[in-house]
Design an enzyme around this catalytic site. Structure first.
Site, PDB file in Angstrom:
ATOM      1  CG  ASP A 133      25.893 -33.832 -53.608  1.00 23.93           C
ATOM      2  OD1 ASP A 133      25.044 -34.554 -54.195  1.00 23.93           O
ATOM      3  OD2 ASP A 133      26.308 -34.081 -52.455  1.00 23.93           O
TER       4      ASP A 133
ATOM      5  CG  ASP B 225      17.219 -36.566 -54.377  1.00 21.74           C
ATOM      6  OD1 ASP B 225      17.306 -35.526 -55.049  1.00 21.74           O
ATOM      7  OD2 ASP B 225      16.424 -37.486 -54.650  1.00 21.74           O
TER       8      ASP B 225
ATOM      9  CG  ASN C 282      16.226 -31.696 -56.779  1.00 21.72           C
ATOM     10  OD1 ASN C 282      15.291 -31.474 -57.535  1.00 21.72           O
ATOM     11  ND2 ASN C 282      16.471 -32.896 -56.279  1.00 21.72           N
ATOM     12  CB  THR C 283      11.793 -28.935 -54.961  1.00 24.43           C
ATOM     13  OG1 THR C 283      11.316 -29.483 -56.189  1.00 24.43           O
ATOM     14  CG2 THR C 283      11.979 -27.447 -55.125  1.00 24.43           C
ATOM     15  CG  HIS C 284      13.488 -35.261 -52.691  1.00 25.99           C
ATOM     16  ND1 HIS C 284      13.471 -36.021 -53.847  1.00 25.99           N
ATOM     17  CD2 HIS C 284      13.310 -36.133 -51.665  1.00 25.99           C
ATOM     18  CE1 HIS C 284      13.311 -37.293 -53.529  1.00 25.99           C
ATOM     19  NE2 HIS C 284      13.202 -37.385 -52.214  1.00 25.99           N
TER      20      HIS C 284
ATOM     21  CB  SER D   5      14.329 -31.636 -48.622  1.00 23.09           C
ATOM     22  OG  SER D   5      13.999 -32.509 -47.574  1.00 23.09           O
TER      23      SER D   5
ATOM     24  NE  ARG E 163      14.721 -38.165 -68.868  1.00 25.98           N
ATOM     25  CZ  ARG E 163      14.371 -39.378 -69.233  1.00 25.98           C
ATOM     26  NH1 ARG E 163      15.047 -40.416 -68.828  1.00 25.98           N
ATOM     27  NH2 ARG E 163      13.335 -39.579 -70.015  1.00 25.98           N
TER      28      ARG E 163
HETATM   29  C1  GAR Z   1       7.592 -32.297 -56.915  1.00 26.40           C
HETATM   30  O1  GAR Z   1       7.009 -32.844 -55.768  1.00 26.40           O
HETATM   31  C2  GAR Z   1       9.092 -32.469 -56.885  1.00 26.40           C
HETATM   32  O2  GAR Z   1       9.653 -32.354 -55.637  1.00 26.40           O
HETATM   33  C3  GAR Z   1       9.215 -33.886 -57.379  1.00 26.40           C
HETATM   34  O3  GAR Z   1       8.328 -33.939 -58.458  1.00 26.40           O
HETATM   35  C4  GAR Z   1       7.215 -33.088 -58.167  1.00 26.40           C
HETATM   36  C5  GAR Z   1       6.965 -32.194 -59.361  1.00 26.40           C
HETATM   37  O4  GAR Z   1       5.745 -31.556 -59.241  1.00 26.40           O
HETATM   38  N1  GAR Z   1      10.559 -34.179 -57.737  1.00 26.40           N
HETATM   39  C6  GAR Z   1      11.159 -35.339 -57.470  1.00 26.40           C
HETATM   40  O5  GAR Z   1      10.596 -36.269 -56.947  1.00 26.40           O
HETATM   41  C7  GAR Z   1      12.612 -35.423 -57.883  1.00 26.40           C
HETATM   42  N2  GAR Z   1      13.229 -36.546 -57.277  1.00 26.40           N
HETATM   43  P1  GAR Z   1       5.359 -30.336 -60.199  1.00 26.40           P
HETATM   44  O6  GAR Z   1       5.772 -30.712 -61.607  1.00 26.40           O
HETATM   45  O7  GAR Z   1       3.878 -30.216 -60.066  1.00 26.40           O
HETATM   46  O8  GAR Z   1       6.089 -29.117 -59.690  1.00 26.40           O
END
Ligand code: GAR
Length: 201
Positions: A140, A144, A106-108, A135, A90
């Site tokens: 911000d 992303d 944030n992880t991406h 990444s 979200r």
């Molecule tokens: C992760 O790869 C995260 O980077 C991504 O969802 C996955 C969650 O995995 N997030 C996005 O794509 C946000 N744009 P998880 O629930 O197993 O940690």
């Protein structure tokens, strides 16, 4: 000790990795609360570690702003030093980003600024490129677009599906996330000065 709130939507494998890392004596951060916008499977990891969970279902609110206000209220009770979006699918409302930034990361699953958004893995495959990445960024006002704290390249192999590629990206994401949280906790990364930067690391 840096206190961390983690927000998830799904399986929470990155959350799990952070919980495991934080359980090792000497790790300078601990997770104090896990929040989600839906009944996320990843809550099971928090429960296993005895960490409180906060469910703020997006669908029960009339607007993103109302949802964000309630999420903020419930997370801020735990006064976290850092908020990690780890698979939260979200967008946060702008006023919440303003309230939490720059202590909001944030992880991406892509090598930003390549392939931002909700389908980073799918979009990289569809583009026919030979490598993508993982990444960790400061959030911000954009999608992303924030300053990059850590990132790494990952090759796309012949025959990769969205699933196989994502499963190869996730271990790298986990390692980067843990390194970044540790570096924030030790002061090696200063979020305020990183947020003011416009270049990559
Ligand atoms: C992760 O790869 C995260 O980077 C991504 O969802 C996955 C969650 O995995 N997030 C996005 O794509 C946000 N744009 P998880 O629930 O197993 O940690």
């Amino acid at each position: 000790m840096l206190t961390v709130a983690v927000l998830i939507s799904g399986t929470g494998s990155n959350l799990r990795a952070l919980l495991d890392a934080a359980a090792v004596p000497g790790f300078p951060a601990r997770v104090v609360v896990v929040g989600a916008d839906r009944e996320a499977d990843g809550f099971a990891h928090a429960e296993e570690f005895g960490i409180p969970t906060v469910l703020v279902p997006f669908r029960e609110f009339e607007t993103r702003e109302h949802w964000g206000a309630e999420l903020r209220r419930q997370i801020d009770v735990w006064t976290p030093d850092l908020i990690v979006l780890s698979g939260l699918m979200r967008l946060l409302p702008a006023d919440l980003v303003d309230a939490w930034a720059p202590a909001l990361i944030n992880t991406h699953p892509a090598f930003l600024p390549e392939f931002p958004g909700a389908h980073g893995v799918r979009d990289a495959l569809a583009a026919g490129v030979t490598e993508t990445g993982a990444s960790v960024i400061i959030v911000d006002g954009g999608v992303d677009t924030g300053p990059i704290l850590a990132q790494e390249r990952i090759p796309i192999l012949p025959g990769d599906t969205e699933h196989t590629l994502h499963e190869r990206i996730k271990p790298v994401e986990r390692r980067l996330l843990i390194e970044v949280v540790r570096a924030i906790a030790t002061g090696e990364i200063d979020l305020a000065s990183s947020a003011a930067r416009t270049d990559a690391p």
